[in-house]
Scaffold this motif. Sequence first.
Motif, PDB file in Angstrom:
ATOM      1  N   UNK A  96     -86.641 131.665  35.900  1.00  0.00           N
ATOM      2  CA  UNK A  96     -88.128 131.457  35.975  1.00  0.00           C
ATOM      3  C   UNK A  96     -88.649 130.908  34.426  1.00  0.00           C
ATOM      4  N   UNK A  97     -88.208 131.411  33.431  1.00  0.00           N
ATOM      5  CA  UNK A  97     -88.579 131.202  31.981  1.00  0.00           C
ATOM      6  C   UNK A  97     -88.209 129.967  31.788  1.00  0.00           C
ATOM      7  N   UNK A  98     -87.460 129.225  32.199  1.00  0.00           N
ATOM      8  CA  UNK A  98     -87.020 127.905  31.714  1.00  0.00           C
ATOM      9  C   UNK A  98     -86.743 127.527  30.554  1.00  0.00           C
ATOM     10  N   UNK A  99     -86.859 126.466  29.969  1.00  0.00           N
ATOM     11  CA  UNK A  99     -86.762 126.130  28.550  1.00  0.00           C
ATOM     12  C   UNK A  99     -85.015 125.937  28.213  1.00  0.00           C
ATOM     13  N   UNK A 100     -85.058 125.692  26.970  1.00  0.00           N
ATOM     14  CA  UNK A 100     -83.823 125.017  26.147  1.00  0.00           C
ATOM     15  C   UNK A 100     -82.481 126.007  26.969  1.00  0.00           C
ATOM     16  N   UNK A 101     -82.635 127.477  26.763  1.00  0.00           N
ATOM     17  CA  UNK A 101     -81.759 128.481  27.341  1.00  0.00           C
ATOM     18  C   UNK A 101     -81.068 128.233  28.626  1.00  0.00           C
ATOM     19  N   UNK A 102     -81.905 127.714  29.418  1.00  0.00           N
ATOM     20  CA  UNK A 102     -81.525 127.339  30.950  1.00  0.00           C
ATOM     21  C   UNK A 102     -80.543 126.225  30.884  1.00  0.00           C
ATOM     22  N   UNK A 107     -70.798 135.769  34.273  1.00  0.00           N
ATOM     23  CA  UNK A 107     -71.963 135.931  33.438  1.00  0.00           C
ATOM     24  C   UNK A 107     -72.856 135.003  33.243  1.00  0.00           C
ATOM     25  N   UNK A 108     -72.594 133.810  33.093  1.00  0.00           N
ATOM     26  CA  UNK A 108     -73.380 132.753  33.213  1.00  0.00           C
ATOM     27  C   UNK A 108     -74.173 132.629  34.289  1.00  0.00           C
ATOM     28  N   UNK A 109     -73.705 132.819  35.457  1.00  0.00           N
ATOM     29  CA  UNK A 109     -74.358 132.816  36.862  1.00  0.00           C
ATOM     30  C   UNK A 109     -75.465 133.839  36.899  1.00  0.00           C
ATOM     31  N   UNK A 110     -75.238 135.021  36.412  1.00  0.00           N
ATOM     32  CA  UNK A 110     -76.059 136.170  36.517  1.00  0.00           C
ATOM     33  C   UNK A 110     -77.124 135.816  35.573  1.00  0.00           C
ATOM     34  N   UNK A 111     -76.871 135.421  34.252  1.00  0.00           N
ATOM     35  CA  UNK A 111     -77.998 135.187  33.385  1.00  0.00           C
ATOM     36  C   UNK A 111     -78.795 134.097  33.809  1.00  0.00           C
ATOM     37  N   UNK A 112     -78.408 133.090  34.491  1.00  0.00           N
ATOM     38  CA  UNK A 112     -79.086 132.044  34.820  1.00  0.00           C
ATOM     39  C   UNK A 112     -80.121 132.609  36.331  1.00  0.00           C
ATOM     40  N   UNK A 113     -79.440 133.455  37.090  1.00  0.00           N
ATOM     41  CA  UNK A 113     -80.218 133.906  38.103  1.00  0.00           C
ATOM     42  C   UNK A 113     -81.478 134.958  37.726  1.00  0.00           C
ATOM     43  N   UNK A 114     -81.077 135.621  36.563  1.00  0.00           N
ATOM     44  CA  UNK A 114     -82.114 136.589  36.053  1.00  0.00           C
ATOM     45  C   UNK A 114     -83.264 135.821  35.321  1.00  0.00           C
ATOM     46  N   UNK A 115     -82.771 134.823  34.692  1.00  0.00           N
ATOM     47  CA  UNK A 115     -83.800 134.330  33.556  1.00  0.00           C
ATOM     48  C   UNK A 115     -84.386 132.843  34.177  1.00  0.00           C
TER      49      UNK A 115
END
Length: 138
Positions: free
Chosen positions: A106-112, A96-104
Amino acid sequence: SSSSSSSTGSSSEATPLRSKGPGHGATTQADAEAGATAGFAGAEANSLEGSVSGHVLLTLGILLLVFVGATACQGVEVVWGLCGSSVGTALALVLPSAIYFKLRRHKGGWRMGTTLLFFLVSLFLLVVCTAISVAENI
């Protein structure tokens, strides 16, 4: 004699396609068909050259590792313990964390940063849980 051209035959007019912008694909149907055919033939030729022997060696290596692991285990509960610790952790935390990282990404920020930290911690937990399972069953 018919004046209409067939959809697969050559015609003097090319059907325009929607373009995603400059540098993003073909602009006409004829270009798309020519590019797809050439790209497929080139990819097929490159993927078949030398990869068959590599695939056979990789498959034999995996089979050898599975055979050695299966003969070294004293019972099926050892195998289920290893599968539960490694696959369960991977499905629940790592993927789940790898998929979320792959999908998002490009947005960057603290969530990445948080996602990357969670991914690294989950990889660490995967190794620790598998090591504990191995240590208990040896």
